[in-house]
Design an enzyme around this catalytic site. Structure first.
Site, short mmCIF file in Angstrom:
data_model
loop_
_atom_site.label_atom_id
_atom_site.label_comp_id
_atom_site.label_asym_id
_atom_site.label_seq_id
_atom_site.Cartn_x
_atom_site.Cartn_y
_atom_site.Cartn_z
CG ASN A 9 -1.71 1.20 1.46
OD1 ASN A 9 -1.77 2.06 0.58
ND2 ASN A 9 -2.34 1.31 2.61
CD1 TRP A 10 3.42 0.97 -2.91
CD2 TRP A 10 3.60 2.22 -4.75
NE1 TRP A 10 4.14 0.25 -3.84
CE2 TRP A 10 4.25 1.00 -4.97
CE3 TRP A 10 3.58 3.17 -5.79
CZ2 TRP A 10 4.90 0.69 -6.18
CZ3 TRP A 10 4.21 2.87 -6.99
CH2 TRP A 10 4.86 1.64 -7.18
CE LYS A 11 -0.19 3.20 4.80
NZ LYS A 11 -0.08 3.29 6.23
CG HIS A 96 -5.68 1.74 5.41
ND1 HIS A 96 -5.30 2.72 6.29
CD2 HIS A 96 -4.62 0.91 5.27
CE1 HIS A 96 -4.05 2.48 6.68
NE2 HIS A 96 -3.62 1.38 6.08
CD GLU A 98 -2.95 5.45 6.89
OE1 GLU A 98 -2.92 5.50 5.65
OE2 GLU A 98 -2.02 4.95 7.56
CD GLU A 168 -3.35 -2.59 7.50
OE1 GLU A 168 -2.24 -2.80 7.01
OE2 GLU A 168 -4.03 -1.59 7.24
N GLY A 174 2.67 2.33 10.75
CA GLY A 174 3.61 3.44 10.55
C GLY A 174 4.32 3.87 11.81
CB SER A 214 5.49 -1.62 11.88
OG SER A 214 5.05 -0.29 12.10
N GLY A 235 2.96 -1.13 4.24
CA GLY A 235 3.00 0.29 3.92
C GLY A 235 4.42 0.74 3.61
P1 PGA Z 1 3.04 0.30 7.60
O1 PGA Z 1 1.57 0.46 7.02
O2 PGA Z 1 3.61 -0.98 7.07
O3 PGA Z 1 3.79 1.51 7.15
O4 PGA Z 1 2.90 0.26 9.10
C1 PGA Z 1 0.71 -0.64 6.88
C2 PGA Z 1 -0.62 -0.19 6.32
O5 PGA Z 1 -1.11 0.87 6.74
O6 PGA Z 1 -1.24 -0.87 5.47
#
Ligand code: PGA
Length: 252
Positions: A9-11, A96, A98, A168, A174, A214, A235
């Site tokens: 997931n490149w966000k 997600h 976010e 998650e 993150g 993470s 991510g």
């Molecule tokens: P992260 O993000 O690996 O940077 O913790 C994971 C995600 O939000 O899908």
């Protein structure tokens, strides 16, 4: 049996040129990827078609990070499931944390999105996860249960068989902090049991449940070694082709 999956997931990261470079780096590493793992890359919307073209002769699949909760029409700035399908993307991340947190996407909206994604023959990666306060208060099982039930249990059996779940924990996204492999396994098994009660053992055993939060090359092996962890939603580490490759190759 169920598939092992690693999805990146490149966000909201990378310029257009950086996205192309990262995609080409991944393609050049593809012959070193574990052949039994489905590899998915979810770039920002704007670059989706370019990546699909780059990966046209590759086994790397392309997904997106969101889709609209309406079919079509006057919804400025939105991208529909039908549009996503029309460029031959394969996957859509739904719910997600976010999106839930910053864009007020509740279970009802997510359920609508999930239905539209399935209606358009796309494969949803449906995310659930508790906040730190929930875990501290010991409410994590209840939170996950209600997200799963309200978000997905309106689907019929046939629809449900086509979804992927990602667990998650919000406190691990993150932050550099991961759930321990045991904590991940505990929740994954809990989710699989919920699915089994509703849809039966066969469906529960065939659904891939990914862990996200993470995941890095140095912890992926341990997390993926757990029985009910079928891969990861990645991510930060998905923005580096070599790190992503190492994670892809972390199944025993
Ligand atoms: P992260 O993000 O690996 O940077 O913790 C994971 C995600 O939000 O899908």
């Amino acid at each position: 049996m169920r598939k092992n999956i690693v999805a990146g997931n490149w966000k909201m990261n990378t310029s257009f040129n950086e996205a192309i470079e990262l995609a080409e780096n991944l393609k050049s590493l593809e012959n070193t990827f574990d052949k039994n793992t489905e590899v998915i890359v979810c770039p920002p919307f704007l670059y989706t078609k370019t990546l699909i073209d780059i990966f046209y002769d590759s086994s790397i699949k392309v997904g997106v990070q969101n889709s609209a909760s309406n079919e079509e029409g006057a919804y400025t700035g939105e991208v529909s499931a039908k549009m996503i399908k029309s460029i031959n993307a394969d996957y859509v991340i739904i719910g997600h944390s976010e999106r839930r947190e910053y864009y007020c996407e509740n279970d009802e909206i997510l359920n609508t999105k999930l239905n539209l994604v399935l209606k358009n023959n796309l494969k949803p990666i449906f995310c659930v996860g508790e906040q730190l306060e929930d875990r501290k208060a010991g409410n994590h099982f209840d939170v996950i249960k209600s997200q799963i039930i309200n978000g997905t249990f309106g689907l019929d059996k046939e629809q449900f068989a086509n979804i992927i779940i990602a667990y998650e924990p919000v406190w691990a996204i993150g932050t550099g902090e991961t759930a321990s492999p045991e904590q991940a396994q505990e929740i994954h098994l809990f989710i699989r049991n919920l699915i089994s009660e509703k849809y039966g053992n066969n469906i529960a055993n065939n659904i891939s449940i990914l862990y996200g939060g993470s995941v890095k090359p140095n912890n992926a092996k341990e997390i993926f070694s757990k029985t009910d962890v079928d891969g990861g939603l990645i991510g930060g580490a998905a923005l580096n082709a070599n790190d992503f490759k190492e994670i892809i190759n972390s199944f025993n």
